[in-house]
Write an enzyme that holds these catalytic residues in place. Sequence first.
Site, PDB file in Angstrom:
ATOM      1  N   HIS A  96       0.820  -1.222   0.000  1.00 29.31           N
ATOM      2  CA  HIS A  96       0.000   0.000   0.000  1.00 29.31           C
ATOM      3  C   HIS A  96       0.845   1.259   0.000  1.00 29.31           C
ATOM      4  O   HIS A  96       0.355   2.330  -0.324  1.00 29.31           O
ATOM      5  CB  HIS A  96      -0.929  -0.005   1.222  1.00 29.31           C
ATOM      6  CG  HIS A  96      -1.984  -1.066   1.152  1.00 29.31           C
ATOM      7  ND1 HIS A  96      -3.307  -0.800   0.893  1.00 29.31           N
ATOM      8  CD2 HIS A  96      -1.899  -2.420   1.265  1.00 29.31           C
ATOM      9  CE1 HIS A  96      -3.990  -1.931   0.868  1.00 29.31           C
ATOM     10  NE2 HIS A  96      -3.160  -2.927   1.098  1.00 29.31           N
ATOM     11  N   ASP A 152       3.327   9.342  -0.571  1.00 28.49           N
ATOM     12  CA  ASP A 152       2.155   8.538  -0.245  1.00 28.49           C
ATOM     13  C   ASP A 152       2.003   7.465  -1.301  1.00 28.49           C
ATOM     14  O   ASP A 152       2.225   7.735  -2.489  1.00 28.49           O
ATOM     15  CB  ASP A 152       0.907   9.434  -0.245  1.00 28.49           C
ATOM     16  CG  ASP A 152      -0.053   9.096   0.897  1.00 28.49           C
ATOM     17  OD1 ASP A 152      -0.093   7.919   1.286  1.00 28.49           O
ATOM     18  OD2 ASP A 152      -0.738  10.003   1.370  1.00 28.49           O
TER      19      ASP A 152
END
Length: 463
Positions: A157, A365
């Site tokens: 992720h 991110d």
Amino acid sequence: MSRLIVVSNRVQDPAAGPGAGGLAVALGEALEANGGVWIGWDGRVEQDPLHPVSWNEHRSGNLTLLTTSLTPEEHEGYYLGFANRVLWPAFHYRLDLVDYTTDHSRVYGAVNRRLAMKIASILRPDDRIWIHDYHLIPLAAELRATGCGNPIGYFQHIPLPPPSILAAVPEVNWLVRALFAYDVVGFQTETDRLHLIQQVQQLESETESDGEYVTAFGRSTRVKSYPIGIDADRFTAMARTPNAEEIINRIRQRNLNRSQVIGVDRMDYSKGLPERMESVRRLFELYPENRGAMTFMQIAPTSRGAVDAYVDLHERLDSLSGEINSKFSDFDWTPIRYINRQFPRETLAALYRASRAALITPLRDGMNLVAHEYVAAQDPDDPGMPVLSRFAGAAEYMDEALLINPYNIDQTAIALQTALQMPLKERKRRHKALMKVVHDLDVSRWSSRFLNDLSQLLRAVPG
Ligand code: GDG
């Protein structure tokens, strides 16, 4: 019938509603649709006399949750130590925050081994196993050591940095080799995928890369990007419930002719929160017409409160928001509303919709689901604009957002002003394009793309 076994560090009962955190939100949504078994930590830390064999089994809808607590040593070494003081900062390009000990990496390996033993004990020949994120990189290798031949996939992720940064992780060779025990390895972006290939090529000169397949260490693994998203229709609907309407009206009455800008993040140093507050300060300096006319609301529930870097961040944000507020506030206006707690998802949806712009400015991110949520919550007839960091995976897909470099405070302030001033026609055009991306990357598509690739292996297994 083939079962889906999902393994992630934390397991959260979807029936209790997701907490703050992208992985829990996305997995909850994917698993609700597919059913199966979800294995991982229940969030408790305790010295259990039955350790390591004590596991709890609980049914929730079409899901079986199989959870264990961690001992204080496991919590310190595996979770706080190697996962969150080495891998999380290094994978977010923050080598200054890496705090490594060999003991922590040993415990990290041991927890992965313990999980593998448990999974091996319940495994059926046609189960598919889907492992999530950096806490569990060696899990497939541990499972293979028990004789497991099932299809195993891994989705990361968070970002994967280039080899020059990864080199600072002492266990990098072990971790990269461990990825080749998987059949499918997924990343959020092409950039992350290429970083793995570069890293493997450095380690093994014999590496072959043929389309989606990379062959190294005697195994061929499908390495691919599977960008994650949200349940777009559900989120859009959430921003329009009577409850959401009431929240939006309350905000509008309170703000009168003022506009609101929003930020929503787990409190984490990767999210660029101090830089974001600095850019709000800069907006008030560069464009004084916003004084008294715009309020920035930052929601940042605490996460990983036991790691020092997070305590420091908390203090820095308290002091920055206090400084900016005391400098610019008026008797009837506060520039920054900084809220350090969690809200229900429906409230977030309403807050997004009531906000003229969003500041989504992580320093790094993997994807950033807030970007998707903000877009999905907007009123298509009068949409707000996301100001989005180039260093979020989402920026590789959302080129109609206002893309910025979050280290460049002036540029972020100028982009925010552009968002606040943008004519309706331009906002509608951009929102339409962004909404298409949010739908294209819907979470159901993410899980079905990954699981289709994993299931192909099942069909390939004889018998
Ligand atoms: C990791 C990767 C990747 C936040 N505050 C509240 C709340 N949240 C929810 C948001 C959003 C989620 O948490 C945060 O997701 P992100 O994707 O932005 O970030 P991470 O938690 O770091 O997630 C990330 C993600 O995994 C998925 O792969 O995109 O790059 O780092 O859904 O809405 N939720 C509620 N109250 C809050 O106060 N209910």
